[in-house]
Design a protein around this motif. Structure first.
Motif, PDB file in Angstrom:
ATOM      1  N   VAL A   1      -8.852 -14.947  -1.674  1.00  0.00           N
ATOM      2  CA  VAL A   1      -8.050 -15.408  -2.805  1.00  0.00           C
ATOM      3  C   VAL A   1      -7.882 -16.927  -2.707  1.00  0.00           C
ATOM      4  O   VAL A   1      -8.096 -17.663  -3.675  1.00  0.00           O
ATOM      5  CB  VAL A   1      -6.678 -14.677  -2.825  1.00  0.00           C
TER       6      VAL A   1
ATOM      7  N   VAL B   1      -4.991  -9.583 -13.603  1.00  0.00           N
ATOM      8  CA  VAL B   1      -3.725  -9.038 -13.084  1.00  0.00           C
ATOM      9  C   VAL B   1      -3.263  -9.850 -11.885  1.00  0.00           C
ATOM     10  O   VAL B   1      -4.059 -10.273 -11.063  1.00  0.00           O
ATOM     11  CB  VAL B   1      -3.868  -7.536 -12.721  1.00  0.00           C
ATOM     12  N   GLY B   2      -1.950 -10.063 -11.827  1.00  0.00           N
ATOM     13  CA  GLY B   2      -1.380 -10.802 -10.704  1.00  0.00           C
ATOM     14  C   GLY B   2       0.060 -10.406 -10.465  1.00  0.00           C
ATOM     15  O   GLY B   2       0.612  -9.557 -11.178  1.00  0.00           O
ATOM     16  N   MET B   3       0.652 -11.044  -9.442  1.00  0.00           N
ATOM     17  CA  MET B   3       1.988 -10.626  -8.982  1.00  0.00           C
ATOM     18  C   MET B   3       3.075 -11.674  -9.248  1.00  0.00           C
ATOM     19  O   MET B   3       4.090 -11.698  -8.550  1.00  0.00           O
ATOM     20  CB  MET B   3       1.929 -10.330  -7.477  1.00  0.00           C
TER      21      MET B   3
ATOM     22  N   TYR C   1      -6.961  -0.938 -11.876  1.00  0.00           N
ATOM     23  CA  TYR C   1      -7.661  -2.046 -12.567  1.00  0.00           C
ATOM     24  C   TYR C   1      -8.194  -1.553 -13.908  1.00  0.00           C
ATOM     25  O   TYR C   1      -8.089  -2.235 -14.927  1.00  0.00           O
ATOM     26  CB  TYR C   1      -8.825  -2.568 -11.722  1.00  0.00           C
TER      27      TYR C   1
ATOM     28  N   THR D   1      -9.588 -14.838  -8.697  1.00  0.00           N
ATOM     29  CA  THR D   1      -9.917 -14.913  -7.267  1.00  0.00           C
ATOM     30  C   THR D   1     -10.654 -13.674  -6.765  1.00  0.00           C
ATOM     31  O   THR D   1     -11.155 -13.660  -5.646  1.00  0.00           O
ATOM     32  CB  THR D   1      -8.635 -15.084  -6.435  1.00  0.00           C
ATOM     33  N   ASP D   2     -10.707 -12.636  -7.575  1.00  0.00           N
ATOM     34  CA  ASP D   2     -11.423 -11.418  -7.201  1.00  0.00           C
ATOM     35  C   ASP D   2     -11.604 -10.598  -8.473  1.00  0.00           C
ATOM     36  O   ASP D   2     -10.992 -10.909  -9.500  1.00  0.00           O
ATOM     37  CB  ASP D   2     -10.628 -10.604  -6.157  1.00  0.00           C
TER      38      ASP D   2
ATOM     39  N   PHE E   1      -2.734  -4.810  -3.837  1.00  0.00           N
ATOM     40  CA  PHE E   1      -3.725  -5.016  -4.884  1.00  0.00           C
ATOM     41  C   PHE E   1      -3.897  -3.666  -5.583  1.00  0.00           C
ATOM     42  O   PHE E   1      -3.383  -2.643  -5.122  1.00  0.00           O
ATOM     43  CB  PHE E   1      -5.050  -5.490  -4.279  1.00  0.00           C
ATOM     44  N   GLU E   2      -4.661  -3.652  -6.668  1.00  0.00           N
ATOM     45  CA  GLU E   2      -4.773  -2.435  -7.462  1.00  0.00           C
ATOM     46  C   GLU E   2      -5.812  -1.468  -6.885  1.00  0.00           C
ATOM     47  O   GLU E   2      -6.788  -1.874  -6.267  1.00  0.00           O
ATOM     48  CB  GLU E   2      -5.168  -2.789  -8.902  1.00  0.00           C
TER      49      GLU E   2
ATOM     50  N   ALA F   1      -2.973 -17.092  -9.107  1.00  0.00           N
ATOM     51  CA  ALA F   1      -4.229 -16.435  -8.756  1.00  0.00           C
ATOM     52  C   ALA F   1      -4.165 -15.040  -9.344  1.00  0.00           C
ATOM     53  O   ALA F   1      -3.099 -14.422  -9.351  1.00  0.00           O
ATOM     54  CB  ALA F   1      -4.362 -16.360  -7.242  1.00  0.00           C
ATOM     55  N   ALA F   2      -5.298 -14.555  -9.843  1.00  0.00           N
ATOM     56  CA  ALA F   2      -5.291 -13.233 -10.461  1.00  0.00           C
ATOM     57  C   ALA F   2      -6.618 -12.520 -10.238  1.00  0.00           C
ATOM     58  O   ALA F   2      -7.649 -13.150 -10.025  1.00  0.00           O
ATOM     59  CB  ALA F   2      -5.009 -13.365 -11.963  1.00  0.00           C
ATOM     60  N   GLY F   3      -6.560 -11.209 -10.310  1.00  0.00           N
ATOM     61  CA  GLY F   3      -7.758 -10.386 -10.215  1.00  0.00           C
ATOM     62  C   GLY F   3      -8.318 -10.170 -11.618  1.00  0.00           C
ATOM     63  O   GLY F   3      -7.585  -9.848 -12.538  1.00  0.00           O
TER      64      GLY F   3
END
Ligand code: HPA
Length: 270
Positions: free
Chosen positions: A248, A207-209, A196, A232-233, A190-191, A111-113
């Motif tokens: 998410v 971006v993700g973790m 971002y 997811t966002d 989150f950022e 999952a990523a922003g």
């Protein structure tokens, strides 16, 4: 390290028997792919020697062997994140074990922003490249030549051929598939809007973790990699909405039909 990898691989081989050449790491909320698998055998991480145990909600922690898209695969349901406190060697240990078991192609999902303004929540992004912003590289320390070279190339970290095939599948099945660069950060925050924006400016689309450590080790081991992110966002300097863990998960569910078609067809094409 080599002995530990071999011990774990020997245990799995003894429990399961025949080994696949394809591995899949199922990220947040993408566990649905398992429902499309014809399962032959499951191993709880708890019973696998030397395997870390997953802790996050929504990550159950099982190694699953079975058929997907007509191919025999090994799927990790639940992965180990750096933000949980595992070190980089633990985060990437399963990839080492997969390689030892004969896996040559690795599928990763996360999952990523989204930072790319064309992206919408629920989009699926094919990862074309990544930027590693983790504070440590999983290959830091002694290099084992048996596992891979001291200075591995990362020029085609994600297989061009698999990306091309995925695009063909997307076109044939009328799937909305985005392309982009994944920025890997340690999390768990989150950022900020400024972050971002910064990640967008340096060339990131999402971006993700996760993912980056596993993909580095897979490349070190000479595996072919295909990666996808579910957006997811959305983040950027004008966006103030805070993504919750629930949102998410929900967006990941929205993307499931596209993800499932893509991965199944891609496996079938191999
Ligand atoms: N940032 C970092 N990791 C994420 C995000 C995000 O916006 N969304 C899902 N994982």
């Amino acid at each position: 390290m080599l002995d530990v990898i071999r011990e774990t691989a020997a245990f799995i081989r003894a429990e399961v028997g025949e080994m696949p050449e394809i591995g899949i790491i199922l990220g947040t909320g993408l566990g649905d792919l398992v429902n499309h698998m014809e399962i032959r055998k499951e191993l709880d991480y708890k019973v696998i020697p030397n395997f870390p145990v997953s802790t996050v909600e929504g990550h159950s922690g099982k190694l699953i062997f079975g058929e997907l898209g007509g191919k025999y695969v090994m799927a990790m349901q639940g992965r180990f994140h750096y933000y949980e406190g595992y070190d980089m060697k633990q985060v990437t240990f399963p990839v080492r074990v997969m390689k030892e078991l004969g896996v040559e192609t690795l599928f990763v999902s996360n999952a990523a922003g989204g930072m790319n303004k064309e992206f919408k929540v629920g989009d699926v992004m094919i990862i074309t490249d990544h930027i590693n912003l983790f504070p440590e590289n999983p290959l830091r320390g002694k290099n084992y030549n048996e596992l891979g070279p001291r200075f591995p190339a990362m020029t085609e970290a994600y297989s061009d051929e698999m990306i091309r095939k995925a695009d063909e599948i997307g076109e044939k099945n009328n799937l909305r598939l985005m392309h982009g660069v994944y920025v890997g950060t340690p999390g768990p925050t989150f950022e900020t809007p400024a972050e971002y924006e910064y990640f967008r400016i340096i060339g990131g689309d999402a971006v993700g973790m996760s993912t980056v450590p596993e993909v580095i080790v897979a490349n070190h081991a000479g595996m072919k990699v295909f990666g996808v992110s579910v957006i997811t966002d959305l983040g950027g300097k004008d966006i103030k909405e805070v993504p919750s863990h629930e949102e998410v998960q929900k967006a990941a569910v929205t993307a499931q039909p596209v993800m499932t078609t893509l991965i199944k067809e891609l496996l079938a094409s191999l």
